[in-house]
Design a protein around this motif. Structure first.
Motif, PDB file in Angstrom:
ATOM      1  N   VAL A 142      47.715   6.069 -26.366  1.00 62.55           N
ATOM      2  CA  VAL A 142      49.160   5.956 -26.176  1.00 62.55           C
ATOM      3  C   VAL A 142      49.445   6.492 -24.777  1.00 62.55           C
ATOM      4  O   VAL A 142      48.988   7.582 -24.425  1.00 62.55           O
ATOM      5  CB  VAL A 142      49.940   6.756 -27.230  1.00 62.55           C
ATOM      6  N   ASP A 143      50.165   5.728 -23.972  1.00 59.82           N
ATOM      7  CA  ASP A 143      50.408   6.098 -22.576  1.00 59.82           C
ATOM      8  C   ASP A 143      49.095   6.344 -21.830  1.00 59.82           C
ATOM      9  O   ASP A 143      48.984   7.242 -20.989  1.00 59.82           O
ATOM     10  CB  ASP A 143      51.299   7.340 -22.489  1.00 59.82           C
ATOM     11  N   GLY A 144      48.069   5.540 -22.147  1.00 60.62           N
ATOM     12  CA  GLY A 144      46.833   5.564 -21.395  1.00 60.62           C
ATOM     13  C   GLY A 144      45.835   6.626 -21.792  1.00 60.62           C
ATOM     14  O   GLY A 144      44.797   6.756 -21.135  1.00 60.62           O
ATOM     15  N   LYS A 145      46.084   7.367 -22.888  1.00 62.63           N
ATOM     16  CA  LYS A 145      45.145   8.390 -23.338  1.00 62.63           C
ATOM     17  C   LYS A 145      45.081   8.408 -24.860  1.00 62.63           C
ATOM     18  O   LYS A 145      46.080   8.144 -25.539  1.00 62.63           O
ATOM     19  CB  LYS A 145      45.576   9.775 -22.841  1.00 62.63           C
ATOM     20  N   PHE A 146      43.885   8.730 -25.406  1.00 62.87           N
ATOM     21  CA  PHE A 146      43.770   8.893 -26.840  1.00 62.87           C
ATOM     22  C   PHE A 146      44.680  10.027 -27.300  1.00 62.87           C
ATOM     23  O   PHE A 146      44.819  11.049 -26.610  1.00 62.87           O
ATOM     24  CB  PHE A 146      42.317   9.186 -27.236  1.00 62.87           C
ATOM     25  N   GLU A 173      40.141   0.074 -24.209  1.00 62.19           N
ATOM     26  CA  GLU A 173      39.347   1.048 -24.964  1.00 62.19           C
ATOM     27  C   GLU A 173      40.104   1.535 -26.195  1.00 62.19           C
ATOM     28  O   GLU A 173      41.317   1.762 -26.152  1.00 62.19           O
ATOM     29  CB  GLU A 173      39.002   2.233 -24.066  1.00 62.19           C
ATOM     30  N   ALA A 174      39.378   1.715 -27.296  1.00 60.79           N
ATOM     31  CA  ALA A 174      39.979   2.163 -28.552  1.00 60.79           C
ATOM     32  C   ALA A 174      38.881   2.745 -29.433  1.00 60.79           C
ATOM     33  O   ALA A 174      37.705   2.777 -29.068  1.00 60.79           O
ATOM     34  CB  ALA A 174      40.669   0.995 -29.262  1.00 60.79           C
ATOM     35  N   GLY A 175      39.275   3.219 -30.596  1.00 63.98           N
ATOM     36  CA  GLY A 175      38.324   3.660 -31.601  1.00 63.98           C
ATOM     37  C   GLY A 175      38.158   2.593 -32.660  1.00 63.98           C
ATOM     38  O   GLY A 175      39.012   1.723 -32.824  1.00 63.98           O
ATOM     39  N   PHE A 176      37.042   2.663 -33.408  1.00 65.82           N
ATOM     40  CA  PHE A 176      36.785   1.712 -34.484  1.00 65.82           C
ATOM     41  C   PHE A 176      36.914   2.429 -35.826  1.00 65.82           C
ATOM     42  O   PHE A 176      36.164   3.355 -36.116  1.00 65.82           O
ATOM     43  CB  PHE A 176      35.386   1.113 -34.358  1.00 65.82           C
ATOM     44  N   ALA A 194      34.318   8.721 -30.502  1.00 65.64           N
ATOM     45  CA  ALA A 194      33.571   7.526 -30.110  1.00 65.64           C
ATOM     46  C   ALA A 194      34.525   6.407 -29.717  1.00 65.64           C
ATOM     47  O   ALA A 194      35.584   6.233 -30.335  1.00 65.64           O
ATOM     48  CB  ALA A 194      32.688   7.058 -31.263  1.00 65.64           C
ATOM     49  N   THR A 195      34.144   5.629 -28.689  1.00 63.19           N
ATOM     50  CA  THR A 195      35.016   4.558 -28.227  1.00 63.19           C
ATOM     51  C   THR A 195      34.251   3.239 -28.093  1.00 63.19           C
ATOM     52  O   THR A 195      33.029   3.202 -28.036  1.00 63.19           O
ATOM     53  CB  THR A 195      35.654   4.889 -26.865  1.00 63.19           C
ATOM     54  N   GLY A 196      35.027   2.183 -27.999  1.00 66.61           N
ATOM     55  CA  GLY A 196      34.514   0.854 -27.740  1.00 66.61           C
ATOM     56  C   GLY A 196      35.627  -0.014 -27.201  1.00 66.61           C
ATOM     57  O   GLY A 196      36.749   0.450 -26.990  1.00 66.61           O
ATOM     58  N   GLY A 197      35.321  -1.291 -26.988  1.00 65.50           N
ATOM     59  CA  GLY A 197      36.344  -2.222 -26.529  1.00 65.50           C
ATOM     60  C   GLY A 197      36.567  -2.240 -25.041  1.00 65.50           C
ATOM     61  O   GLY A 197      37.188  -3.183 -24.525  1.00 65.50           O
ATOM     62  N   GLY A 198      36.114  -1.212 -24.305  1.00 70.01           N
ATOM     63  CA  GLY A 198      36.276  -1.167 -22.861  1.00 70.01           C
ATOM     64  C   GLY A 198      35.055  -1.709 -22.135  1.00 70.01           C
ATOM     65  O   GLY A 198      34.139  -2.270 -22.735  1.00 70.01           O
ATOM     66  N   ALA A 199      35.042  -1.497 -20.829  1.00 71.59           N
ATOM     67  CA  ALA A 199      33.933  -1.994 -20.026  1.00 71.59           C
ATOM     68  C   ALA A 199      32.618  -1.346 -20.421  1.00 71.59           C
ATOM     69  O   ALA A 199      31.556  -1.969 -20.335  1.00 71.59           O
ATOM     70  CB  ALA A 199      34.219  -1.755 -18.543  1.00 71.59           C
ATOM     71  N   VAL A 220      25.170   2.793 -25.367  1.00 68.77           N
ATOM     72  CA  VAL A 220      25.313   1.705 -26.335  1.00 68.77           C
ATOM     73  C   VAL A 220      26.148   0.628 -25.650  1.00 68.77           C
ATOM     74  O   VAL A 220      27.154   0.941 -25.014  1.00 68.77           O
ATOM     75  CB  VAL A 220      25.998   2.187 -27.623  1.00 68.77           C
ATOM     76  N   PRO A 221      25.774  -0.646 -25.743  1.00 67.55           N
ATOM     77  CA  PRO A 221      26.488  -1.692 -25.003  1.00 67.55           C
ATOM     78  C   PRO A 221      27.970  -1.776 -25.330  1.00 67.55           C
ATOM     79  O   PRO A 221      28.386  -1.626 -26.487  1.00 67.55           O
ATOM     80  CB  PRO A 221      25.755  -2.978 -25.415  1.00 67.55           C
ATOM     81  N   GLY A 222      28.775  -2.019 -24.301  1.00 70.92           N
ATOM     82  CA  GLY A 222      30.204  -2.256 -24.439  1.00 70.92           C
ATOM     83  C   GLY A 222      30.561  -3.571 -23.761  1.00 70.92           C
ATOM     84  O   GLY A 222      29.816  -4.536 -23.803  1.00 70.92           O
ATOM     85  N   GLY A 223      31.748  -3.583 -23.117  1.00 68.75           N
ATOM     86  CA  GLY A 223      32.142  -4.754 -22.355  1.00 68.75           C
ATOM     87  C   GLY A 223      32.767  -5.867 -23.152  1.00 68.75           C
ATOM     88  O   GLY A 223      32.935  -6.979 -22.638  1.00 68.75           O
ATOM     89  N   ASP A 224      33.163  -5.597 -24.396  1.00 67.53           N
ATOM     90  CA  ASP A 224      33.759  -6.615 -25.256  1.00 67.53           C
ATOM     91  C   ASP A 224      34.583  -5.902 -26.328  1.00 67.53           C
ATOM     92  O   ASP A 224      34.196  -4.821 -26.775  1.00 67.53           O
ATOM     93  CB  ASP A 224      32.666  -7.464 -25.917  1.00 67.53           C
ATOM     94  N   PRO A 225      35.719  -6.479 -26.756  1.00 66.23           N
ATOM     95  CA  PRO A 225      36.533  -5.808 -27.783  1.00 66.23           C
ATOM     96  C   PRO A 225      35.808  -5.546 -29.094  1.00 66.23           C
ATOM     97  O   PRO A 225      36.228  -4.681 -29.865  1.00 66.23           O
ATOM     98  CB  PRO A 225      37.698  -6.791 -28.000  1.00 66.23           C
ATOM     99  N   ALA A 226      34.699  -6.271 -29.359  1.00 71.19           N
ATOM    100  CA  ALA A 226      33.962  -6.103 -30.614  1.00 71.19           C
ATOM    101  C   ALA A 226      32.770  -5.178 -30.476  1.00 71.19           C
ATOM    102  O   ALA A 226      32.054  -4.956 -31.455  1.00 71.19           O
ATOM    103  CB  ALA A 226      33.499  -7.463 -31.132  1.00 71.19           C
ATOM    104  N   LYS A 227      32.557  -4.604 -29.282  1.00 68.27           N
ATOM    105  CA  LYS A 227      31.355  -3.815 -29.035  1.00 68.27           C
ATOM    106  C   LYS A 227      31.701  -2.358 -28.726  1.00 68.27           C
ATOM    107  O   LYS A 227      32.750  -2.066 -28.160  1.00 68.27           O
ATOM    108  CB  LYS A 227      30.564  -4.388 -27.857  1.00 68.27           C
TER     109      LYS A 227
END
Length: 349
Positions: A142-146, A173-176, A194-199, A220-227
């Motif tokens: 929210v407003d650019g920060k978790f 970037e977000a959490g799963f 833990a985060t994902g969805g970002g670069a 762990v690979p990222g770079g996709d909203p599902a990763k």
């Protein structure tokens, strides 16, 4: 070690899928999908999931009580933390008021709604407790920060922490909210997110119960909203991260990583699980052994996450073991839960 913990250790040492130990399914009588799980002992476990469902067993899974919060049937209860057979805190996910926290002190006979998210920009994913009083919950940025919620009274009341010590989130970037393990704690003050969805996929670490954070790439690979990283497990400074690409049929190379310094550095597993994994937990004995689960099966490591090997082919979303407490090893247990009401307890075959 003694009792079930020694049996599990001996069984896992046998090696090979189908040998030694495996999941014994415990019929729940429902087709709800359980992504929230709290292992209390060999006899007691809580699960939470779709349609606002919460089940509890106190007899090792032979029978389950439906102790769902009244009026929660339209909610997704993706995380649950339990202190014993009577006290538990459950989190529902979603935008705005769909994100709520419920609390019970009587085994689920009655529930209190302790928090309802008033901000339509927030989406809460996971919660964790350091002890029976102090806990945190996390929202997507929210407003650019978790955003971090804090409780000091066992979940009765919750306050949003200031975000001045939180690093900026990456675009997307977000959490799963896949296993209740995107926010985990170890010890009285340390917590990881833990985060994902970002670069890149990242892991954030706080040493002061969520006031200030550092962040590192998770290997762990990222770079996709599902990763990204879907689940974390820590025991002191030793940690595990699992994830990948949750889309069915998509490859997930290097879907696991490990750290020996509380997350300051991460190394990819040299022999990771062969597919996406959403949940991970340390086994209930001092050796560096752990389990990870996902839709295509369960894997085990006996070397702290350096190498993983298949253990079981059944689908689970989340996994949890009782702690490696030498005074309670006789009551040690591991539980897993997932789709179509599947719940299992790890047992010697």
């Amino acid at each position: 070690m003694q009792g079930p913990a020694q049996d599990l250790a001996d069984g896992l040492a046998v090696g090979g899928r189908g040998a030694g130990v495996g999941w014994a399914l415990k019929g729940t009588g429902t087709d709800a999908r359980f992504r929230g799980l709290a292992a209390v002992s060999r006899s007691t476990a809580w699960v939470s999931g779709s349609r606002g469902t919460v089940l509890r067993t106190v007899d090792g899974g032979r029978s389950w009580q439906n102790v769902s919060p009244p009026g929660a049937q339209d909610l997704q209860l993706r995380d649950i933390e339990a202190f014993d057979a009577r006290r538990a805190v459950a989190l529902s996910i979603g935008e705005g008021e769909d994100s709520r926290i419920f609390r019970t002190e009587d085994g689920g006979a009655t529930w209190t709604e302790a928090f309802r998210n008033p901000d339509p920009r927030a989406f809460y994913d996971c919660l964790t407790f350091f002890d029976a009083r102090h806990g945190l919950a996390m929202s997507d940025p929210v407003d650019g920060k978790f955003r971090i919620l804090s409780t000091r009274d066992g979940g009765r009341s919750w306050d949003v922490l200031p975000n001045t010590g939180m690093p900026a989130a990456l675009p997307g970037e977000a959490g799963f909210a896949a296993s209740g393990q995107c926010l985990v704690s170890s010890g009285p003050r340390d917590v990881w997110l833990a985060t994902g969805g970002g670069a890149v996929a990242r892991v954030m670490h706080s040493r002061d119960r969520g006031l200030t954070w550092t962040v590192k790439d998770a290997a762990v690979p990222g770079g996709d909203p599902a990763k990204g990283v879907f689940g974390l497990a820590f025991r002191g400074g030793r940690g595990l991260a699992v994830g990948g690409d949750y889309r069915t049929g998509e490859p997930s190379p290097q879907a696991a990583a490990r750290t020996a310094d509380a997350g300051r550095t991460w190394r990819p597993s040299t022999a990771p699980p062969a597919a996406y994994r959403s949940g991970v937990t340390w086994l209930p004995f001092p050796q560096p052994a752990a389990l990870t689960v996902g839709p295509t099966g369960t894997d085990v490591t006996l070397d702290g996450g350096k190498t993983w090997r298949p253990l079981d082919e059944g689908s689970f979303d989340t996994v949890d073991c009782t702690g490696a407490d030498h005074d309670r090893l006789a009551d040690a247990a591991c539980w897993a839960a997932g789709e179509l009401g599947r719940v299992g307890r790890l047992e010697v075959r």
